[in-house]
Design a protein around this motif. Structure first.
Motif, short mmCIF file in Angstrom:
data_model
loop_
_atom_site.label_atom_id
_atom_site.label_comp_id
_atom_site.label_asym_id
_atom_site.label_seq_id
_atom_site.Cartn_x
_atom_site.Cartn_y
_atom_site.Cartn_z
N LYS A 56 4.72 -16.03 -15.36
CA LYS A 56 5.24 -14.91 -14.57
C LYS A 56 5.06 -13.58 -15.28
N ARG A 57 5.19 -13.57 -16.59
CA ARG A 57 5.04 -12.33 -17.35
C ARG A 57 3.63 -11.76 -17.19
N VAL A 58 2.61 -12.62 -17.28
CA VAL A 58 1.23 -12.16 -17.13
C VAL A 58 1.00 -11.64 -15.71
N LEU A 59 1.58 -12.34 -14.72
CA LEU A 59 1.45 -11.90 -13.34
C LEU A 59 2.10 -10.54 -13.14
N PHE A 60 3.27 -10.35 -13.72
CA PHE A 60 3.97 -9.07 -13.61
C PHE A 60 3.14 -7.94 -14.21
N MET A 61 2.57 -8.18 -15.37
CA MET A 61 1.75 -7.16 -16.02
C MET A 61 0.50 -6.86 -15.21
N GLU A 62 -0.05 -7.85 -14.54
CA GLU A 62 -1.23 -7.61 -13.70
C GLU A 62 -0.87 -6.77 -12.49
N VAL A 63 0.31 -7.00 -11.92
CA VAL A 63 0.78 -6.17 -10.81
C VAL A 63 0.92 -4.72 -11.27
N VAL A 64 1.52 -4.53 -12.44
CA VAL A 64 1.68 -3.18 -12.98
C VAL A 64 0.32 -2.53 -13.23
N ARG A 65 -0.60 -3.29 -13.82
CA ARG A 65 -1.94 -2.77 -14.09
C ARG A 65 -2.62 -2.33 -12.80
N SER A 66 -2.48 -3.11 -11.74
CA SER A 66 -3.08 -2.78 -10.46
C SER A 66 -2.48 -1.51 -9.87
N VAL A 67 -1.16 -1.42 -9.91
CA VAL A 67 -0.47 -0.24 -9.37
C VAL A 67 -0.86 1.01 -10.15
N CYS A 68 -0.90 0.90 -11.45
CA CYS A 68 -1.26 2.04 -12.29
C CYS A 68 -2.70 2.48 -12.02
N GLY A 69 -3.57 1.53 -11.76
CA GLY A 69 -4.95 1.87 -11.41
C GLY A 69 -5.03 2.64 -10.11
N GLN A 70 -4.21 2.24 -9.14
CA GLN A 70 -4.18 2.95 -7.86
C GLN A 70 -3.67 4.37 -8.03
N GLN A 71 -2.64 4.52 -8.88
CA GLN A 71 -2.11 5.86 -9.15
C GLN A 71 -3.17 6.75 -9.78
N ALA A 72 -3.87 6.20 -10.76
CA ALA A 72 -4.85 6.99 -11.50
C ALA A 72 -6.00 7.42 -10.61
N GLU A 121 5.82 -1.47 -23.00
CA GLU A 121 4.56 -0.81 -22.67
C GLU A 121 4.52 -0.29 -21.24
N LEU A 122 5.49 -0.68 -20.40
CA LEU A 122 5.44 -0.31 -18.99
C LEU A 122 5.60 1.19 -18.77
N GLY A 123 6.59 1.80 -19.44
CA GLY A 123 6.83 3.23 -19.26
C GLY A 123 5.59 4.07 -19.51
N GLU A 128 1.34 7.53 -17.79
CA GLU A 128 -0.03 8.00 -18.06
C GLU A 128 -0.94 7.86 -16.85
N SER A 129 -0.66 6.92 -15.97
CA SER A 129 -1.52 6.73 -14.81
C SER A 129 -1.07 7.53 -13.59
N GLY A 130 0.18 7.99 -13.60
CA GLY A 130 0.71 8.69 -12.43
C GLY A 130 1.20 10.09 -12.74
N PRO A 131 2.45 10.22 -13.21
CA PRO A 131 2.99 11.57 -13.47
C PRO A 131 2.13 12.41 -14.40
N MET A 132 1.56 11.82 -15.45
CA MET A 132 0.75 12.60 -16.38
C MET A 132 -0.53 13.09 -15.72
N VAL A 133 -1.13 12.26 -14.87
CA VAL A 133 -2.35 12.66 -14.15
C VAL A 133 -2.04 13.83 -13.22
N MET A 134 -0.96 13.72 -12.47
CA MET A 134 -0.57 14.78 -11.54
C MET A 134 -0.25 16.06 -12.30
N HIS A 135 0.48 15.93 -13.40
CA HIS A 135 0.82 17.09 -14.23
C HIS A 135 -0.45 17.77 -14.73
N ALA A 136 -1.42 16.99 -15.19
CA ALA A 136 -2.66 17.56 -15.74
C ALA A 136 -3.43 18.32 -14.66
#
Length: 205
Positions: A56-72, A121-123, A128-136
């Motif tokens: 489940k931990r690996v699956l959770f991290m993959e979900v986060v990775r996918s969401v962060c990619g969409q944000q970026a 590592e989630l924060g 970095e993939s969302g708020p920081m991109v928008m701020h930049a």
């Protein structure tokens, strides 16, 4: 072996598993999400789920990775020569409101805060993939506008942060703490117009 590297990202069921997992994690958080519930939401067997993700931990991290990619991948697209600062700031403010009040980002924010100790590592990933991109993107626009003489800004980095905070005034904390679940167009317009007026009073020429 690195857990993320061990994830099988091919096969017709991969996206199905990821979508089901995302829905369950957003609803129940990491601790409350069971593998059985994720498999049911994804419409697959537990054996199929485990063929993609070892736990489940690996699956959770993959979900986060996918969401962060969409944000970026999402861009504000503030580079425009046809509009003045007020129009560009309005576009940025509406995008900020979409991210803040859309529900999805807020659900993730709550999960990341709750799971900060378990997944430190989630924060940084989310920021970095969302708020920081928008701020930049806002900062870079403000720098260009200042160079063109449209705004009087010495510290574009600080000004970009200030504008984002102005866009949160009155409504974000009410939304975060579930005091209000939705805001009318008039309420959002009040905050956006106030943010632009305040910002231009400080930095306009």
């Amino acid at each position: 072996m690195n857990q993320q590297a061990s994830v099988l990202r091919t096969g017709r069921k991969f996206d199905q598993v990821l979508a089901g997992a995302r829905a369950v994690f957003l609803a129940d958080g990491f601790e409350g999400a069971s593998v059985d519930k994720i498999a049911k939401a994804a419409g697959v067997s537990k054996a199929t789920l485990y063929s993609y993700f070892p736990d489940k931990r690996v699956l959770f991290m993959e979900v986060v990775r996918s969401v962060c990619g969409q944000q970026a991948d999402a861009s504000l697209d503030l580079e425009t020569g046809c509009c003045g600062p007020r129009e560009v700031l309005r576009a940025a403010a509406e995008r900020i409101h979409g991210a803040l009040l859309g529900g999805f980002s807020l659900q993730l924010f709550r999960i990341f805060v709750a799971e900060a100790d378990r997944f430190p590592e989630l924060g940084p990933m989310f920021y970095e993939s969302g708020p920081m991109v928008m701020h930049a993107e806002i900062r870079e626009y403000l720098e260009r506008a200042a160079e063109r003489g449209e705004l009087a800004i010495a510290d574009a980095d600080l000004a970009a942060a200030q504008f984002a905070e102005l866009c949160k005034a009155d409504i974000f904390l009410r939304f975060l703490f579930k005091i209000d679940g939705t805001f009318s167009e008039a309420e959002r317009e009040r905050v956006i117009s106030g943010a632009i007026d305040t910002f231009m009073a400080r930095y306009g020429v």
